[in-house]
Design a protein around this motif. Structure first.
Motif, PDB file in Angstrom:
ATOM      1  N   PRO A 127      33.576  68.459  30.760  1.00  0.00           N
ATOM      2  CA  PRO A 127      34.923  68.994  30.815  1.00  0.00           C
ATOM      3  C   PRO A 127      34.921  70.286  31.631  1.00  0.00           C
ATOM      4  CG  PRO A 127      33.929  69.456  28.682  1.00  0.00           C
ATOM      5  CD  PRO A 127      32.953  68.608  29.428  1.00  0.00           C
ATOM      6  N   LEU A 128      36.074  70.631  32.147  1.00  0.00           N
ATOM      7  CA  LEU A 128      36.155  71.818  32.999  1.00  0.00           C
ATOM      8  C   LEU A 128      36.480  73.054  32.176  1.00  0.00           C
ATOM      9  CD1 LEU A 128      38.158  70.498  36.074  1.00  0.00           C
ATOM     10  CD2 LEU A 128      35.690  70.771  35.819  1.00  0.00           C
ATOM     11  N   ILE A 129      35.719  74.119  32.410  1.00  0.00           N
ATOM     12  CA  ILE A 129      36.066  75.384  31.776  1.00  0.00           C
ATOM     13  C   ILE A 129      37.332  75.918  32.461  1.00  0.00           C
ATOM     14  CG2 ILE A 129      33.693  75.919  31.128  1.00  0.00           C
ATOM     15  CD1 ILE A 129      33.711  77.850  33.589  1.00  0.00           C
ATOM     16  N   PRO A 130      38.041  76.837  31.800  1.00  0.00           N
ATOM     17  CA  PRO A 130      39.337  77.256  32.333  1.00  0.00           C
ATOM     18  C   PRO A 130      39.304  77.690  33.801  1.00  0.00           C
ATOM     19  CG  PRO A 130      39.081  78.104  30.128  1.00  0.00           C
ATOM     20  CD  PRO A 130      37.783  77.443  30.476  1.00  0.00           C
ATOM     21  N   ALA A 131      38.277  78.432  34.220  1.00  0.00           N
ATOM     22  CA  ALA A 131      38.267  78.919  35.599  1.00  0.00           C
ATOM     23  C   ALA A 131      38.254  77.775  36.609  1.00  0.00           C
ATOM     24  CB  ALA A 131      37.060  79.820  35.829  1.00  0.00           C
ATOM     25  N   LEU A 132      37.703  76.629  36.216  1.00  0.00           N
ATOM     26  CA  LEU A 132      37.618  75.512  37.156  1.00  0.00           C
ATOM     27  C   LEU A 132      38.846  74.611  37.141  1.00  0.00           C
ATOM     28  CD1 LEU A 132      33.917  74.301  36.722  1.00  0.00           C
ATOM     29  CD2 LEU A 132      34.841  75.887  38.381  1.00  0.00           C
ATOM     30  N   GLN A 133      39.758  74.883  36.205  1.00  0.00           N
ATOM     31  CA  GLN A 133      40.929  74.009  36.110  1.00  0.00           C
ATOM     32  C   GLN A 133      41.973  74.395  37.146  1.00  0.00           C
ATOM     33  OE1 GLN A 133      42.230  74.442  32.105  1.00  0.00           O
ATOM     34  NE2 GLN A 133      40.290  73.761  31.254  1.00  0.00           N
ATOM     35  N   SER A 134      41.722  73.945  38.365  1.00  0.00           N
ATOM     36  CA  SER A 134      42.638  74.302  39.436  1.00  0.00           C
ATOM     37  C   SER A 134      42.485  73.276  40.534  1.00  0.00           C
ATOM     38  CB  SER A 134      42.268  75.690  39.967  1.00  0.00           C
ATOM     39  OG  SER A 134      42.866  75.917  41.206  1.00  0.00           O
ATOM     40  N   HIS A 135      43.583  72.990  41.222  1.00  0.00           N
ATOM     41  CA  HIS A 135      43.467  72.061  42.346  1.00  0.00           C
ATOM     42  C   HIS A 135      42.572  72.634  43.424  1.00  0.00           C
ATOM     43  CE1 HIS A 135      46.204  69.203  40.787  1.00  0.00           C
ATOM     44  NE2 HIS A 135      47.163  70.099  40.639  1.00  0.00           N
ATOM     45  N   TRP A 136      42.460  73.960  43.414  1.00  0.00           N
ATOM     46  CA  TRP A 136      41.610  74.582  44.440  1.00  0.00           C
ATOM     47  C   TRP A 136      40.150  74.188  44.253  1.00  0.00           C
ATOM     48  CZ3 TRP A 136      43.443  76.225  48.743  1.00  0.00           C
ATOM     49  CH2 TRP A 136      44.776  76.653  48.796  1.00  0.00           C
ATOM     50  N   LEU A 137      39.788  73.770  43.051  1.00  0.00           N
ATOM     51  CA  LEU A 137      38.413  73.290  42.863  1.00  0.00           C
ATOM     52  C   LEU A 137      38.125  72.166  43.843  1.00  0.00           C
ATOM     53  CD1 LEU A 137      35.693  72.866  41.297  1.00  0.00           C
ATOM     54  CD2 LEU A 137      36.940  71.359  39.798  1.00  0.00           C
ATOM     55  N   TYR A 138      39.004  71.155  43.881  1.00  0.00           N
ATOM     56  CA  TYR A 138      38.739  70.021  44.780  1.00  0.00           C
ATOM     57  C   TYR A 138      38.858  70.451  46.227  1.00  0.00           C
ATOM     58  CZ  TYR A 138      41.343  68.280  40.702  1.00  0.00           C
ATOM     59  OH  TYR A 138      41.866  68.104  39.476  1.00  0.00           O
ATOM     60  N   ILE A 139      39.921  71.221  46.477  1.00  0.00           N
ATOM     61  CA  ILE A 139      40.169  71.561  47.880  1.00  0.00           C
ATOM     62  C   ILE A 139      39.007  72.378  48.426  1.00  0.00           C
ATOM     63  CG2 ILE A 139      41.774  72.741  49.424  1.00  0.00           C
ATOM     64  CD1 ILE A 139      43.943  72.219  47.307  1.00  0.00           C
ATOM     65  N   HIS A 140      38.599  73.349  47.665  1.00  0.00           N
ATOM     66  CA  HIS A 140      37.525  74.236  48.122  1.00  0.00           C
ATOM     67  C   HIS A 140      36.187  73.502  48.191  1.00  0.00           C
ATOM     68  CE1 HIS A 140      34.365  77.216  47.852  1.00  0.00           C
ATOM     69  NE2 HIS A 140      34.210  77.066  46.562  1.00  0.00           N
ATOM     70  N   VAL A 141      35.806  72.846  47.114  1.00  0.00           N
ATOM     71  CA  VAL A 141      34.460  72.275  47.086  1.00  0.00           C
ATOM     72  C   VAL A 141      34.319  71.119  48.075  1.00  0.00           C
ATOM     73  CG1 VAL A 141      32.667  71.266  45.658  1.00  0.00           C
ATOM     74  CG2 VAL A 141      34.158  72.994  44.708  1.00  0.00           C
ATOM     75  N   THR A 142      35.341  70.259  48.143  1.00  0.00           N
ATOM     76  CA  THR A 142      35.187  69.122  49.047  1.00  0.00           C
ATOM     77  C   THR A 142      35.150  69.583  50.507  1.00  0.00           C
ATOM     78  OG1 THR A 142      37.567  68.790  48.973  1.00  0.00           O
ATOM     79  CG2 THR A 142      36.251  67.408  47.541  1.00  0.00           C
ATOM     80  N   THR A 143      36.006  70.536  50.860  1.00  0.00           N
ATOM     81  CA  THR A 143      35.997  70.992  52.252  1.00  0.00           C
ATOM     82  C   THR A 143      34.683  71.697  52.576  1.00  0.00           C
ATOM     83  OG1 THR A 143      38.295  71.531  51.798  1.00  0.00           O
ATOM     84  CG2 THR A 143      37.489  72.008  53.989  1.00  0.00           C
ATOM     85  N   ALA A 144      34.214  72.504  51.631  1.00  0.00           N
ATOM     86  CA  ALA A 144      32.952  73.201  51.874  1.00  0.00           C
ATOM     87  C   ALA A 144      31.818  72.206  52.047  1.00  0.00           C
ATOM     88  CB  ALA A 144      32.653  74.159  50.726  1.00  0.00           C
ATOM     89  N   ALA A 145      31.775  71.193  51.166  1.00  0.00           N
ATOM     90  CA  ALA A 145      30.691  70.209  51.256  1.00  0.00           C
ATOM     91  C   ALA A 145      30.786  69.433  52.558  1.00  0.00           C
ATOM     92  CB  ALA A 145      30.757  69.248  50.069  1.00  0.00           C
ATOM     93  N   LEU A 146      32.004  69.110  52.953  1.00  0.00           N
ATOM     94  CA  LEU A 146      32.180  68.384  54.205  1.00  0.00           C
ATOM     95  C   LEU A 146      31.670  69.228  55.375  1.00  0.00           C
ATOM     96  CD1 LEU A 146      33.325  65.798  55.400  1.00  0.00           C
ATOM     97  CD2 LEU A 146      35.467  67.010  55.792  1.00  0.00           C
ATOM     98  N   GLY A 147      32.038  70.493  55.376  1.00  0.00           N
ATOM     99  CA  GLY A 147      31.567  71.394  56.438  1.00  0.00           C
ATOM    100  C   GLY A 147      30.053  71.457  56.456  1.00  0.00           C
ATOM    101  N   GLN A 148      29.462  71.583  55.269  1.00  0.00           N
ATOM    102  CA  GLN A 148      28.005  71.655  55.207  1.00  0.00           C
ATOM    103  C   GLN A 148      27.372  70.364  55.693  1.00  0.00           C
ATOM    104  OE1 GLN A 148      27.294  72.739  51.105  1.00  0.00           O
ATOM    105  NE2 GLN A 148      27.234  74.904  51.623  1.00  0.00           N
ATOM    106  N   ALA A 149      28.016  69.242  55.373  1.00  0.00           N
ATOM    107  CA  ALA A 149      27.460  67.956  55.780  1.00  0.00           C
ATOM    108  C   ALA A 149      27.503  67.825  57.304  1.00  0.00           C
ATOM    109  CB  ALA A 149      28.224  66.820  55.126  1.00  0.00           C
TER     110      ALA A 149
END
Ligand code: HEM
Lengths: 394, 542
Positions: A127-149
């Motif tokens: 489950p997500l802790i409160p700080a991670l409960q945000s749409h920015w989680l997906y937007i940020h992490v997926t874009t960052a991972a894509l850039g890194q890839a």
């Protein structure tokens, strides 16, 4: 659904493995008929299998998302597999841009290692802790991972360049460092093998130990302890006694895992050298014989050019927006943030060196390798060793 | 300033290497070279032309990419050093930083502290590094962008032969029925979105010139970003305050000039429930124990009405109710209120009964608000309790006197005076948790502890940041600039007729493979030979 998701991931792993073999096959086939235009039949099959694998992994991602109710990018396992997914995606795009099956021979194994490595960590849906409960989680992490890839693709290209360009007829600094990279990859494999073996054996040894603040704690090892905890006392009967005891400020359990990975990596590497009697780089050299150096160089540069803006957007800009919302400030010098900044600065230096100082070819290839080491350091070491706000370990 | 007039008639600034208009090589030293350096179109850059005064030297220092890269690399390494151990702001406040690092990490930790690495990112030298990058960005961009702009604007279609010959992609081909092929080539170039200019039967096909401005645009973005970061040091631009509010309490919001008040109605902490929440989580919850699901403060925002009369509580007008959660701050008038921390079950009220020690008879109950105790509690019938002293966070100091560590009722203690009909003077008793001291001998009466009330406390960060828009703007410009420079390239193809031959030269700022493929496609079946990559030819020779 959870098991479906896991099976899809497993299927994609197997498909990538098969695709690697086909990509390798497509190179051999070319020997006689160099003139042949475009990818041959083997390559076509290989890319087809890769795409199926990609879709299957996408299926894993989507089903897991549905089950969890949030995008599966919130722990070591999920992030690592998503990274691999992005890497394969980036490869497929570059494959169609440059029609180079050889790229698959080097990219897919990296993706495979990533998936295997990540699978060694907890696969529970958390489950997500409160700080991670945000749409920015997906937007940020997926874009960052894509850039890194995408940046990671320059590593694959750089590796091809180095394997081809480095003279293997006599040992040198260059052959040494190339072997070091190979050794690093092999140690990752070693980690996977050792972890899997002991987990199949269900190895568990409990210790009492004294931490650096003088408190007595319990700790469970899942591998035989080479490096034992401070004043450790083995509680489980019949298990391996530690060879050396570590002082309290060192996390002996994590160090133990590192030692096992290095040890197994060394054994595999030495066995390889003993049997084949050649450097790994030298063994790979015939595979890259037909590729043009300037093309590989350009693929590597192109990947950095495409990846750098994506990475900046995802890992810095989106990260800042989210941090402003979740943590009241857009920047906090948390280790993960700092390492994203370091990655950014590194690739900025790369671009400047290339554009203004003419660092093409081999220099550029070495830089691409170093860049990927930084990215991996941010993924592995910063999560597991340098704990901070972003740490998945806590 | 001297100008250089080219044979073609164009007047170039002093220091120009390749004529801006026709590309003729103007500097002797360049004439020897097999390929011309096209990086800034051979334009006259200040840094390459002057090196006499101090200003020249500083300018040249900061406009050098070598220096720029060194600055970036040093910053990179410095940043990495700061992550070896946690920065001071992240260490637990259990002991002074000077001791903490040595205690936790031994002599390396001490060294780390002594070198000032525990506050690396706000150290003067780190800021100097960042500032140097900023200065370098401004100077290097100015040094290049103006000459580059001039040169690209002045370029003519017909280029000098010496210019074409010294391009990396270059070829000469004899061709029959040129006119027909020419049309074909032009068609194809247009289809590939080239801008075509013609002059005396020569062609200049160009596309993506705007991408040349990408680096300068992104550098401007970075500069704006850095200026935004600096603005933070201007008073009033940046507010960072912490406000602890108890449930039920109304407090003035700091830094709002007493205009805004916040009431905390309730603090809520939720954890994931293995049985009620998503079943998929159950294993993870079991492994980790407790996982927080929500931190939330239900608050009411008030605005002050009219002027406050001294000594009177302000008149408040409700603005709105809002549940502040992590990731969902309450925003108003440039301020944002964030849920950042909490404290559960802080003591808020204590209840005592006044009783006779011997008979155990009770004479009434006293409920003391620990954040606002009254001086005297009347129990009727001649019974009363006075609070002589109150220590909300009590301890004994070195001399054995009771003192309070803070205003927070963590460990309340009281000195009571118990007034009863038979002891009108009152008996004195010191009461703390789990202990009673009777300083003036045995009392007949006693304050019996009978219960506590607790409340949760929310910690709210009050933030105002007027620099954000500038920083966001800088980020946006940066992104536009990198995209512009990375996803487009500037390509040019020159086609020139020299007698019966066609001379073709090509240039791109990056991505030569793409350019060569494009030229190949354009020339296919036209009878014009594909130009060669002179750089590769050289390499192959080696
Ligand atoms: C962190 C700081 C910096 C970042 C992120 C940055 C970013 C960039 C990027 C993305 C490019 C385009 C590269 C390409 O398209 O391949 C570029 C070009 C360039 N940068 Fe920077 N830069 C930075 C600092 C500097 C500094 C300090 C200098 C000063 C020496 C500098 C000088 C240049 C130059 C001369 C170019 C090439 C312009 C051209 O040839 O048209 N940069 N920069």
């Amino acid at each position: 659904m959870v098991s479906l998701s896991g099976n899809l991931l497993f299927a994609s792993f197997i498909l990538y493995l098969i695709a690697t073999v086909f990509f390798a096959g497509s190179i051999k086939d070319k020997k006689g008929k160099l003139k042949e235009k475009g990818p041959n039949k083997w390559a076509k099959i290989a890319i087809f299998i890769t795409i199926i694998g990609f879709i299957s992994q996408l299926g894993y991602f989507i089903t897991r998302w549905i089950v969890a109710g949030h995008a599966p990018v919130s722990n070591m396992f999920e992030f690592g597999t998503f990274f691999a997914l992005s890497l394969v995606g980036a490869f497929i795009v570059l494959y169609y841009m440059y029609k180079t099956p050889l790229l698959g021979v080097f990219t897919l194994p990296v993706a495979l290692l990533l998936i295997a490595f990540s699978s060694m960590f907890s696969r529970d849906i958390s489950p997500l802790i409160p700080a991670l409960q945000s749409h920015w989680l997906y937007i940020h992490v997926t874009t960052a991972a894509l850039g890194q890839a995408i940046l990671g693709m320059s590593f694959a290209a750089g590796l091809i360049y180095l394997v081809k360009a480095i003279d293997q007829s006599k040992p040198s600094k260059r052959t040494f460092w190339l072997e070091t990279i190979m050794f690093g990859l092999i140690c990752t494999l070693g980690f996977v093998l050792v972890t899997t073996t002991f987990s199949l054996l269900d190895y568990k040894a409990e210790f009492n130990w004294i931490d650096k603040n003088g408190q007595q704690l319990k700790q469970e090892y899942t591998m035989p302890a080479i490096t034992g905890p401070n004043e450790g006392e083995l509680l489980t009967a019949g298990k391996f006694e530690p060879l050396v005891e570590m002082p309290g400020i060192i996390n002996a359990k994590k160090l133990n895992t590192v030692v096992w990975s290095l040890l197994s990596g060394t054994i595999i590497y030495l066995l390889f050298r003993l049997i084949i009697r050649k450097r790994v780089g030298a063994v790979l050299q015939p595979v890259v014989k037909n590729i043009k150096l300037d093309l590989v160089d350009e693929i590597g540069y192109r990947s950095v050019l495409i990846g750098f803006p994506v990475f900046t957007l995802g890992a810095l800009i989106f990260a800042m927006i989210w941090a402003q919302i979740a943590w009241t400030r857009f920047w906090g010098w948390d280790p993960k943030e700092v390492w994203a900044l370091i990655t950014f600065l590194f690739y900025a230096a790369f671009l400047h060196l290339r554009l203004s100082k003419g660092w093409h070819g081999e220099k550029s290839a070495w830089l691409a390798v170093v860049g990927f080491v930084i990215i991996m350091f941010n993924f592995v070491a910063v999560n597991l060793v340098i704990a901070g706000l972003h740490s998945y370990a806590g | 300033m001297k100008h250089v007039k080219c044979e073609c008639g164009h007047v170039n600034p002093h220091g120009t290497i390749l004529c801006e208009a026709c590309g003729r090589v103007l500097q002797e030293s360049e004439k020897e070279k097999q390929l011309v350096d096209m990086r800034y179109e051979g334009s006259a850059r200040r840094s390459q032309t002057y090196n006499k005064t101090i200003v020249d030297k500083v300018w040249n220092f900061f406009s050098s990419v070598k220096v720029g890269v060194w600055l970036i690399v040093i910053t990179l390494i410095a940043s990495a050093l700061g992550t070896i151990f946690p920065q001071e702001m992240y260490i637990p406040p259990i002991m002074p930083a000077a001791e903490y690092y040595e205690d936790q990490y031994g002599w390396i930790g001490k060294l780390y502290y002594d070198l000032g690495f525990h506050n690396l990112y706000s150290s003067w030298w780190y800021l100097v590094l960042i500032a140097s990058i900023g200065i370098s960005l401004v100077i290097c961009s100015l040094d290049r962008v103006i000459p580059l702009w001039r040169a690209l604007k002045a370029q003519r279609v017909s280029r000098h032969e010496g210019f074409l010959k010294r391009q990396r992609v270059f070829g000469v081909s004899e061709a029959s029925n040129l006119d027909e092929s020419y049309e074909k080539v032009k068609e194809r170039l247009k289809a590939k979105r080239y801008n075509i200019r013609e002059e005396d039967g020569n062609i200049l096909a160009e596309k993506g010139r705007f991408s040349r401005w990408g680096p300068y645009v992104n550098h401007i973005g970075l500069i704006i970003f850095l200026i935004g970061g600096m603005l933070r040091f201007v008073p009033g631009m940046y507010i960072d305050e912490v406000l602890w509010v108890r449930e039920g309490e109304t407090k003035v919001i700091p830094e709002t000039d007493g205009q805004y008040y916040l009431k905390n109605n309730k603090f809520i902490l939720e954890v994931y429930d293995k049985d009620k929440d998503n079943q998929a989580f159950s294993e993870a919850i079991e492994e980790k124990g407790m996982v927080a699901k929500n931190y939330q403060s239900n608050v009411t925002l008030y605005k002050k009405k009219g002027e406050t009369v001294a000594g009177q509580p302000p008149e408040l007008e409700k603005v709105k109710d809002y549940p502040i959660k992590v990731n969902e701050p309450l925003k108003f008038e440039g301020y944002a209120l964030y849920q950042v921390s909490y404290k559960l079950d802080e003591l808020s009220k204590m209840t005592f009964t006044l009783g006779n020690k011997k008979s155990n008879e009770s004479f009434g109950e006293v409920k003391i608000d620990l954040n606002d105790p009254k001086d005297r509690y009347d129990l009727g019938n001649g019974y009363a309790v006075e609070v002589v002293s109150y220590f909300p966070d009590f301890e004994f100091d070195d001399s054995g006197e009771p003192v309070t560590k803070s205003k927070v009722p963590n460990n309340p203690a009281f000195v009571f005076k118990m007034i009863t009909p038979d002891k009108k003077e009152g008996e004195i008793s010191f009461v703390a948790i789990q202990q009673t001291i009777e300083p003036f001998g045995d009392n007949e009466y006693k304050m019996n502890f009978s219960g506590i009330d607790t409340k949760n406390v929310s910690s709210i960060t009050v933030r105002k940041d007027l620099t954000l828009w500038l920083i966001a703007f800088g980020g946006l410009i940066f992104m536009i600039g990198v995209a512009q420079g990375s996803y487009w390239n500037h390509r040019r193809i020159w086609i020139r007729r020299v007698n019966d031959e066609v001379w073709i030269a090509g240039h791109t700022n990056k991505n030569w493979h793409g350019l060569k493929r494009e030229i190949q496609a354009v020339l296919e079946d036209t009878g014009i030979k594909e130009p060669e990559d002179q750089m590769q030819k050289e390499e192959n020779k080696e």
